[in-house]
Scaffold this active site. Structure first.
Site, PDB file in Angstrom:
ATOM      1  N   TYR A   1       0.856  -1.195   0.000  1.00  0.00           N
ATOM      2  CA  TYR A   1       0.000   0.000   0.000  1.00  0.00           C
ATOM      3  C   TYR A   1       0.887   1.238   0.000  1.00  0.00           C
ATOM      4  O   TYR A   1       1.650   1.469   0.943  1.00  0.00           O
ATOM      5  CB  TYR A   1      -0.895  -0.047   1.240  1.00  0.00           C
TER       6      TYR A   1
ATOM      7  N   LYS B   1      -1.214  -1.345  -4.370  1.00  0.00           N
ATOM      8  CA  LYS B   1      -2.238  -0.306  -4.298  1.00  0.00           C
ATOM      9  C   LYS B   1      -1.551   1.046  -4.269  1.00  0.00           C
ATOM     10  O   LYS B   1      -0.772   1.332  -3.353  1.00  0.00           O
ATOM     11  CB  LYS B   1      -3.094  -0.473  -3.043  1.00  0.00           C
TER      12      LYS B   1
ATOM     13  N   ILE C   1      -9.457   0.105  -4.448  1.00  0.00           N
ATOM     14  CA  ILE C   1      -9.720   0.221  -3.013  1.00  0.00           C
ATOM     15  C   ILE C   1     -10.386   1.571  -2.812  1.00  0.00           C
ATOM     16  O   ILE C   1      -9.752   2.615  -2.917  1.00  0.00           O
ATOM     17  CB  ILE C   1      -8.439   0.136  -2.171  1.00  0.00           C
TER      18      ILE C   1
END
EC number: 4.3.3.7
Length: 309
Positions: A138, A166, A208
């Site tokens: 992330y 992500k 997301i």
């Protein structure tokens, strides 16, 4: 290995619900989770930024993971966020996530410490070695101050458990740079709401999403339109959605998203301090954006969305 993960579509970064005294409310959290699944989202992220990970104790994080696993019942994958100060702490939480039986983990850089690039890479490598679960790296440099650049990500290509990336930097060029470096080694996910269509065009397989907590069907429909190349329809929905999606890019995104979720009757606006309720012009702005969105809420094109039973 990246192609085996099978994750795609919209994974809301689910809010964690609290009681008025700020105690964890697992029943309300379960209701939020089930509502999102019933509205057809593709997966769930718990204990992420929007889930107020850093405001939860270790035992509370595990309890939220267990609740999500129980509610999902295999209908959608569940990914647990890991946001810790040290690589050791993050590795311990990853082992707890594996014990609970979630489908994967989303690992944030080591918090508070502003690491050098090789230290950033070493953190993710260390956590990846501590678990057999699929790992999503992330990247959110505006919030967490450590930037996982394409160079750093490429250096992790030999870590078999790291399968997904992500990106919440807002710089969609990174999807192309990553593919140019390592091809399709990593599944790419959009992490910032207000660049999702651009991200999908450049290869993002998933999203997301923060604002899909309040508008899950709109979020999933927008993603599927972009994925299918139905850009004229996507643009019309994107134009309606954009004022809401911009709220995901603010420092107080959690309060904004929770307030929108509350207005939609899907959850509470309550956040744990140091996150305080929106007041004055900030609250009025969010309420105005929501009022305009609801007044002009569009009829959604058919994208084959089949809400879960």
């Amino acid at each position: 290995m990246a192609n085996k993960i099978g994750w795609e579509g919209v994974f809301p970064a689910v809010t964690t619900q609290f009681r008025p005294n700020y105690d964890l409310d697992l029943d309300a959290t379960a209701k939020v989770l089930d509502g999102l699944i019933r509205d057809g989202v593709s997966g769930l992220i718990v204990c992420g930024t929007v889930g107020e990970n850093t405001s939860l104790s270790r035992s509370e994080k595990v309890a939220v993971m267990e609740t999500a696993k129980s509610v999902a019942r295999g209908r959608v994958p569940v990914i647990a966020g890991i946001a810790e100060f040290t690589t050791q702490f993050a590795s311990e939480v990853a082992k707890e996530a594996a014990r609970v039986g979630v489908d994967g983990v989303m690992v944030m850089p080591a918090l508070v410490y502003s690491s050098k690039p090789h230290e950033t890479a070493a953190h993710f490598r260390g956590v990846a070695k501590a678990t057999d679960l699929p790992v999503m790296v992330y990247n959110n440099p505006p919030i967490y101050k450590n930037d996982v650049t394409p160079d750093i990500l490429a250096s992790l290509a030999d870590c078999e458990t790291i399968v997904c990336f992500k990106d919440s930097s807002g710089d969609t060029r990174r999807f192309i740079d990553t593919k140019n470096m390592v091809g399709d080694r990593f599944v790419l996910f959009a992490g910032l709401d207000d660049v999702v269509v651009e991200s999908v065009m450049l290869g993002a397989a998933g999203w997301i999403s923060g604002m899909s907590n309040a508008f899950p069907q709109e979020g999933e429909t927008l993603f599927r339109l972009a994925k299918a190349g139905r850009y004229e329809e996507a643009r019309a929905l994107y134009e309606w959605f954009m004022p809401l999606l911009h709220l995901d890019a603010r420092p107080d995104l959690v309060q904004c998203i929770k307030l929108c979720e509350h207005i939609m009757g899907r959850g509470s606006a309550l956040t744990r301090p140091p996150r305080l309720p929106l007041e004055g012009q900030d609250r009025a702005h969010v309420e105005d954006v929501m009022a305009k969105a609801l007044e002009n809420r569009p009829k959604l094109p058919d994208v084959g969305l089949r809400p879960a039973a």
